[in-house]
Design a protein around this motif. Structure first.
Motif, PDB file in Angstrom:
ATOM      1  N   ASP A  35      25.663  -0.035  -7.753  1.00  0.00           N
ATOM      2  CA  ASP A  35      24.539  -0.172  -6.820  1.00  0.00           C
ATOM      3  C   ASP A  35      23.219  -0.494  -7.519  1.00  0.00           C
ATOM      4  OD1 ASP A  35      26.575   0.716  -5.227  1.00  0.00           O
ATOM      5  OD2 ASP A  35      25.465   2.346  -4.300  1.00  0.00           O
ATOM      6  N   ASN A  36      23.257  -1.234  -8.590  1.00  0.00           N
ATOM      7  CA  ASN A  36      22.074  -1.425  -9.435  1.00  0.00           C
ATOM      8  C   ASN A  36      21.595  -2.870  -9.382  1.00  0.00           C
ATOM      9  OD1 ASN A  36      20.128  -1.440 -11.472  1.00  0.00           O
ATOM     10  ND2 ASN A  36      21.311  -0.087 -12.791  1.00  0.00           N
ATOM     11  N   PHE A  37      20.284  -3.060  -9.142  1.00  0.00           N
ATOM     12  CA  PHE A  37      19.720  -4.405  -9.128  1.00  0.00           C
ATOM     13  C   PHE A  37      19.935  -5.111 -10.462  1.00  0.00           C
ATOM     14  CE2 PHE A  37      16.310  -7.466  -9.804  1.00  0.00           C
ATOM     15  CZ  PHE A  37      16.345  -8.199  -8.626  1.00  0.00           C
ATOM     16  N   GLY A  38      19.846  -4.369 -11.535  1.00  0.00           N
ATOM     17  CA  GLY A  38      20.063  -4.972 -12.851  1.00  0.00           C
ATOM     18  C   GLY A  38      21.443  -5.585 -12.985  1.00  0.00           C
ATOM     19  N   THR A  39      22.435  -5.028 -12.300  1.00  0.00           N
ATOM     20  CA  THR A  39      23.786  -5.587 -12.343  1.00  0.00           C
ATOM     21  C   THR A  39      23.817  -6.975 -11.729  1.00  0.00           C
ATOM     22  OG1 THR A  39      24.784  -3.388 -12.270  1.00  0.00           O
ATOM     23  CG2 THR A  39      26.173  -5.225 -11.589  1.00  0.00           C
ATOM     24  N   ILE A  40      23.031  -7.191 -10.659  1.00  0.00           N
ATOM     25  CA  ILE A  40      22.969  -8.518 -10.042  1.00  0.00           C
ATOM     26  C   ILE A  40      22.432  -9.529 -11.044  1.00  0.00           C
ATOM     27  CG2 ILE A  40      21.999  -9.860  -8.146  1.00  0.00           C
ATOM     28  CD1 ILE A  40      21.670  -7.255  -6.588  1.00  0.00           C
ATOM     29  N   VAL A  41      21.378  -9.160 -11.746  1.00  0.00           N
ATOM     30  CA  VAL A  41      20.767 -10.083 -12.712  1.00  0.00           C
ATOM     31  C   VAL A  41      21.732 -10.365 -13.857  1.00  0.00           C
ATOM     32  CG1 VAL A  41      18.838 -10.391 -14.306  1.00  0.00           C
ATOM     33  CG2 VAL A  41      18.451  -9.376 -12.058  1.00  0.00           C
ATOM     34  N   ARG A  42      22.447  -9.335 -14.325  1.00  0.00           N
ATOM     35  CA  ARG A  42      23.433  -9.567 -15.386  1.00  0.00           C
ATOM     36  C   ARG A  42      24.551 -10.479 -14.899  1.00  0.00           C
ATOM     37  NH1 ARG A  42      22.277  -4.082 -16.330  1.00  0.00           N
ATOM     38  NH2 ARG A  42      24.081  -3.397 -15.103  1.00  0.00           N
ATOM     39  N   ALA A  43      24.938 -10.325 -13.626  1.00  0.00           N
ATOM     40  CA  ALA A  43      25.983 -11.181 -13.064  1.00  0.00           C
ATOM     41  C   ALA A  43      25.511 -12.625 -12.975  1.00  0.00           C
ATOM     42  CB  ALA A  43      26.389 -10.667 -11.681  1.00  0.00           C
ATOM     43  N   LEU A  57      11.871   4.388  -9.397  1.00  0.00           N
ATOM     44  CA  LEU A  57      12.401   3.078  -9.724  1.00  0.00           C
ATOM     45  C   LEU A  57      13.597   3.245 -10.660  1.00  0.00           C
ATOM     46  CD1 LEU A  57      11.177   0.284  -8.885  1.00  0.00           C
ATOM     47  CD2 LEU A  57      10.343   0.108 -11.237  1.00  0.00           C
ATOM     48  N   ARG A  58      14.633   2.443 -10.440  1.00  0.00           N
ATOM     49  CA  ARG A  58      15.775   2.480 -11.343  1.00  0.00           C
ATOM     50  C   ARG A  58      15.365   2.002 -12.737  1.00  0.00           C
ATOM     51  NH1 ARG A  58      21.129   2.969 -10.364  1.00  0.00           N
ATOM     52  NH2 ARG A  58      21.819   3.166  -8.201  1.00  0.00           N
ATOM     53  N   GLU A  59      15.961   2.603 -13.719  1.00  0.00           N
ATOM     54  CA  GLU A  59      15.691   2.202 -15.091  1.00  0.00           C
ATOM     55  C   GLU A  59      16.140   0.754 -15.301  1.00  0.00           C
ATOM     56  OE1 GLU A  59      16.729   3.583 -19.688  1.00  0.00           O
ATOM     57  OE2 GLU A  59      17.503   4.723 -17.972  1.00  0.00           O
ATOM     58  N   GLY A  60      15.295  -0.040 -15.903  1.00  0.00           N
ATOM     59  CA  GLY A  60      15.638  -1.425 -16.212  1.00  0.00           C
ATOM     60  C   GLY A  60      15.358  -2.418 -15.111  1.00  0.00           C
ATOM     61  N   THR A 101      19.008   0.464  -4.793  1.00  0.00           N
ATOM     62  CA  THR A 101      19.247  -0.760  -5.556  1.00  0.00           C
ATOM     63  C   THR A 101      18.092  -1.001  -6.512  1.00  0.00           C
ATOM     64  OG1 THR A 101      20.448  -1.684  -3.662  1.00  0.00           O
ATOM     65  CG2 THR A 101      19.794  -3.204  -5.390  1.00  0.00           C
ATOM     66  N   ILE A 102      16.893  -1.123  -5.958  1.00  0.00           N
ATOM     67  CA  ILE A 102      15.698  -1.215  -6.808  1.00  0.00           C
ATOM     68  C   ILE A 102      15.249   0.187  -7.217  1.00  0.00           C
ATOM     69  CG2 ILE A 102      13.248  -1.833  -6.763  1.00  0.00           C
ATOM     70  CD1 ILE A 102      13.983  -4.308  -5.190  1.00  0.00           C
ATOM     71  N   THR A 161       3.585   1.371   1.527  1.00  0.00           N
ATOM     72  CA  THR A 161       4.524   1.985   0.586  1.00  0.00           C
ATOM     73  C   THR A 161       5.358   0.916  -0.110  1.00  0.00           C
ATOM     74  OG1 THR A 161       4.658   3.950   2.001  1.00  0.00           O
ATOM     75  CG2 THR A 161       6.397   3.650   0.364  1.00  0.00           C
ATOM     76  N   ALA A 162       5.847  -0.039   0.667  1.00  0.00           N
ATOM     77  CA  ALA A 162       6.680  -1.105   0.110  1.00  0.00           C
ATOM     78  C   ALA A 162       5.905  -1.921  -0.915  1.00  0.00           C
ATOM     79  CB  ALA A 162       7.190  -1.998   1.235  1.00  0.00           C
ATOM     80  N   GLN A 163       4.637  -2.182  -0.647  1.00  0.00           N
ATOM     81  CA  GLN A 163       3.823  -2.957  -1.572  1.00  0.00           C
ATOM     82  C   GLN A 163       3.668  -2.235  -2.906  1.00  0.00           C
ATOM     83  OE1 GLN A 163      -0.412  -3.575  -0.673  1.00  0.00           O
ATOM     84  NE2 GLN A 163      -0.120  -5.753  -1.134  1.00  0.00           N
ATOM     85  N   ALA A 164       3.465  -0.919  -2.843  1.00  0.00           N
ATOM     86  CA  ALA A 164       3.305  -0.153  -4.076  1.00  0.00           C
ATOM     87  C   ALA A 164       4.587  -0.186  -4.913  1.00  0.00           C
ATOM     88  CB  ALA A 164       2.935   1.292  -3.738  1.00  0.00           C
ATOM     89  N   ILE A 165       5.733  -0.063  -4.267  1.00  0.00           N
ATOM     90  CA  ILE A 165       6.999  -0.087  -4.998  1.00  0.00           C
ATOM     91  C   ILE A 165       7.249  -1.477  -5.575  1.00  0.00           C
ATOM     92  CG2 ILE A 165       9.497   0.149  -4.731  1.00  0.00           C
ATOM     93  CD1 ILE A 165       8.876   2.295  -2.599  1.00  0.00           C
TER      94      ILE A 165
END
Length: 820
Positions: free
Chosen positions: A604-612, A473-476, A326-327, A501-505
């Protein structure tokens, strides 16, 4: 995309009969599993649509008043009123048909016929007659008729964009004979997708509603008629307004009779007021806007399964998001090589590949093998000892250039224990390991030693280096996180990864310059102590269990937040059900996750949630503007329709004038406010109320000013000695001009439809009153240009305060911390 084959269908998967099944067996399988009716949807008949249309009170008003005018011999009025029914009915049919078409459009990507082997012969049958177990042949350019496994074919590529949202071709290969376990992604063919190259033979495993496409259709149609809280509020408001309107209508009729105006006048006064006052537009507008929201979210790859989401998604204040897929992209890639002294990067990668298993489908092994050079010439694998959770390492014994070596890869702490390292060297290795881990990589260590046998050695290895593997990281995503922050939306990443690891991401994704990370256990302990304050600054929950994910969602709700949660597995189902908006992954999500989720993301893209969310906020903004428009127009319409007759003056509006106004109000409110979002940035968060105090004051104030303008204009003109028809016409032009102006100021004329309707209202009022013939048809009095300008100018001036509806800042830039 990959599917798991349930036990009851494994026999179909293992079937090897090249002649296909027989008709008798097909009937048995149809009775057991069902046929292939994927997008089964009963189209509504003309009679059913007409029945819904007949519930519109405006139609009954027109029919009743036209009958009265016919009895009185007023044939022109009768014909005009009857003709006015046509566009009203046409609009209802258009809206109903548009809704039906959106559902029927889901079947456009499906096969209608298929070539199937039955009783040893290939025959063409309707696609909806296929059953699990059928052997079908698909040629280049044809859609796959159901979900199945490819058994034969060469150089196959499929277009799976209808399911995945990805435009590039997907390679497909036949399932090897005798293969065990579930077929891999490259062996599957799916209904709703199309074969681009080659010719494939497919054994059908899932048909009808059990296909992935069938699940999507069912999700899109299962809850279409669900009422949302806002619909309930509007329904209650409409019922209350109807009761009030009917009471005022009866009062007006009684007053007109008392004043001596006669029964016909009393009836028309009450009827005109009733139709003007009945707020039928509100539920129509709301239903249409919710439908538009579902449609637009689907265009953004967000499939809405419950209409309540269209309301809630614009109110979101926190997103609890999975990391993997997702991220991040959800695919492991080679990121960094740190060989030991004397070892080249190529040799380090070569030894890591020698300790991997080709064809294992382990993502780590696939990432290494994709980048590694081939094994040295003449080398031969002698034995392997696979990775397990208990061993935390994988060891392979190779014969290489006359010697036998053992190569090992695995968890760094495990591999380093196998190596002979001094304290100083161990400290140096630990420092490198910490630095790589802090950058968000998954780190593995490699080692080697010479051996004399094929037995697995328990120590004595020489350290050869660290390899960093990363899930990019997913683009965008970084921009989407920033847009969410600017819009007042908190993003919390929930993952099973190590905190470091989670903090770095999280830092790379832009959640914060210095992300606040809690382990699932730490979060649970603080929530157990009643602490909720830390939720405001929380960025990451690491090492989180499914139960802790539910705890987080419940805590967010208890603290007054509206939350969205993403998930893809069975273990995410509790959190998806608990959240205000559960968001399942459509590509890698399990069926159980998709079933309980309110939204299914097709990419499955986090950016899709923000666009929604941007779409949801714009939709709510459009809806508030539309409702404000309806109120600002109806306040003067209803008030003047009641006030003028109550004061003893002639009727201000005749039935045909109400028809004219409604024909302008309906399309303006429904179609004039369909502005498209231009991103989440600057879109203010939606509160719990529909209008705040300032907006309510603007609506009421503007409505009162227009009321005063219309009523005063009528009274002044009548008082000047002009006939009532002349005063009525000027008052109507004043209200139409106010309507057009309110539409302009509330939409900003950003859409072509709003510009067209506003211009049409003014042009109609001009043409219908300056020419005697059309004026006579519409029971209007011809006006000279100065009178028209006076009436229109009065309406425009009175409605300009509606501009104050835009006075509130467009967005809240509140953010406690900035991303680095």
């Amino acid at each position: 995309m990959k599917r798991e084959v349930p036990e009851e269908r494994r026999a179909l998967l293992r079937a090897e009969d090249p002649t296909g099944i027989g008709q008798a067996q097909a009937a048995q399988l149809a009775a057991r599993f069902g046929t292939n009716r994927i997008a089964e949807h009963r189209a509504r008949s003309v009679g059913e649509i007409a029945g819904d249309t007949a519930r519109d009170p405006m139609l009954w008003f027109l029919a009743a008043t036209s009958l009265i005018f016919a009895l009185l011999g007023e044939w022109t009025d009768t014909v005009v009123l009857l003709l006015a029914i046509v566009p009203l009915v046409g609009m209802d049919f258009y809206l109903h048909r548009r809704t039906e078409a959106s559902v029927q459009g889901l079947s456009s990507a499906l096969a209608t016929h298929a070539r199937v082997m039955r009783d040893g012969q290939e025959r063409q049958v309707p696609a909806n007659e296929l059953v699990p177990g059928d052997l079908v042949r698909v040629r280049t350019g044809e859609p796959f008729p159901a979900d199945g496994v490819i058994l034969a074919g060469g150089k196959l590529q499929a277009d799976e964009s209808s399911l995945s949202g990805e435009a590039y071709p997907v390679p497909k290969t036949p399932l090897p004979a005798g293969a065990q376990g579930d077929p891999e992604e490259q062996h599957w063919a799916f209904a709703g997708t199309r074969l681009l190259t080659g010719e494939a033979q497919v054994r059908l495993i899932f048909t009808g509603g059990d296909t992935l496409y069938g699940e999507i259709v069912r999700a899109a149609t299962a809850t279409r008629n669900e009422r949302t809280p806002l619909q309930g509020d509007v329904a209650r408001l409409v019922r209350a307004l109807i009761v009030i309107a009917l009471a005022i209508c009866l009062l007006l009729a009684a007053v007109r009779l008392y004043q001596g105006h006669g029964l016909i006048d009393a009836f028309l006064s009450a009827a005109v007021l009733a139709v003007a006052a009945i707020p039928e537009e509100f539920p129509v507008v709301l239903t249409f806007f919710l439908g538009v929201g579902v449609y637009r979210l689907a265009q953004h790859k967000a499939l809405v399964r419950r209409a309540v989401v269209v309301e809630n998604i614009g109110r979101l204040s926190v997103i609890c998001s999975d990391k993997t897929g997702t991220i991040t992209e959800g695919v492991l890639r080679l990121h960094e090589l740190r060989p030991a002294s004397g070892i080249t990067q190529e040799r380090l990668l070569e030894m890591a590949a020698m300790a991997s298993r080709p064809g294992s489908h382990d993502p780590l092994d696939e990432a290494l093998l994709a980048e590694a050079p081939p094994a040295p010439a003449g080398s031969r694998l002698l034995a392997s000892y696979p990775f397990t959770e208990a061993r935390r390492r994988e060891v392979a014994i190779w014969e290489e250039t006359g010697q036998t070596i053992a190569v090992a890869k695995g968890a760094p702490e495990t591999i380093l224990q196998l190596c002979s390292l001094g304290a100083e060297e161990r400290e140096r290795r630990d420092g490198k390991l910490a630095a790589m881990s802090a950058s968000g990589q998954k780190v593995i260590a490699c080692a080697r030693r010479n051996v004399a046998t094929t037995a697995e050695p328990e120590g004595g290895f020489s350290f050869t280096g660290f390899i960093g593997i990363a899930d990019p990281l997913r683009e965008g995503v970084r921009q989407a996180v920033e847009d969410a922050r600017q819009a007042g939306i908190q993003t919390v990443m929930v993952t099973g990864d190590h905190p470091q690891t989670a903090q770095a991401i999280a830092r790379e994704a832009g959640l914060a310059a210095d992300p606040v990370v809690l382990s699932g256990d730490e979060m649970e302990a603080r929530l157990g102590q009643g602490d909720r304050a830390f939720l405001d600054s929380l960025d990451v929950v690491a090492r989180a269990t499914p139960a802790q994910k539910v705890l987080l969602v419940e805590a967010m709700r208890e603290s007054g937040r509206i939350s969205a949660v993403t998930g893809d597995g069975v273990n995410d189902v509790p959190a998806l059900k608990t959240a205000d908006i559960g968001i399942a992954m459509g590509r890698r999500g399990t069926q159980s996750a998709r079933e309980v989720a309110a939204i299914v993301l097709m990419d499955d893209n986090f950016g899709t949630i923000v666009r929604a969310i941007a779409e949801g906020r714009q939709l709510f903004r459009n809806l508030t503007r539309s409702f404000a428009f309806l109120l600002m127009v109806h306040i003067p319409l209803v008030t003047t329709a009641a006030l003028i007759p109550l004061l003893g003056y002639p009727l201000l509006y005749l039935p045909i004038h109400i028809v004219i106004l409604e024909l302008l109000i309906h399309p303006a409110a429904i179609l004039g406010f369909q502005q498209l979002p231009d991103g989440l940035k600057g879109r203010r968060k939606i509160g719990k109320g529909f209008f705040d105090k300032a907006e309510t004051a603007v609506i009421i104030g503007t409505g009162i000013l227009v009321t005063i303008a219309v009523a005063a204009l009528f009274i002044v003109v009548v008082g000047s000695g002009e006939p009532p028809e002349h005063a009525r016409t000027m008052a109507l032009i004043c209200l139409i001009a106010a309507l057009a102006t309110l539409l302009a100021v509330l939409t900003g004329l950003r859409g072509r439809t709003s510009r067209t309707i506003a211009a049409a209202a003014l042009v109609f009022s001009f043409a219908a009153t300056l020419a005697p013939v059309p004026a006579g048809w519409l029971d209007l009095h011809p006006l000279n240009l100065p009178d028209w300008l006076t009436a229109a100018g009065t309406g425009i001036a009175a409605s300009l305060p509606g501009l104050l509806f835009h006075a509130k800042p467009a967005g809240h830039r509140k953010s406690a911390r900035k991303a680095g």
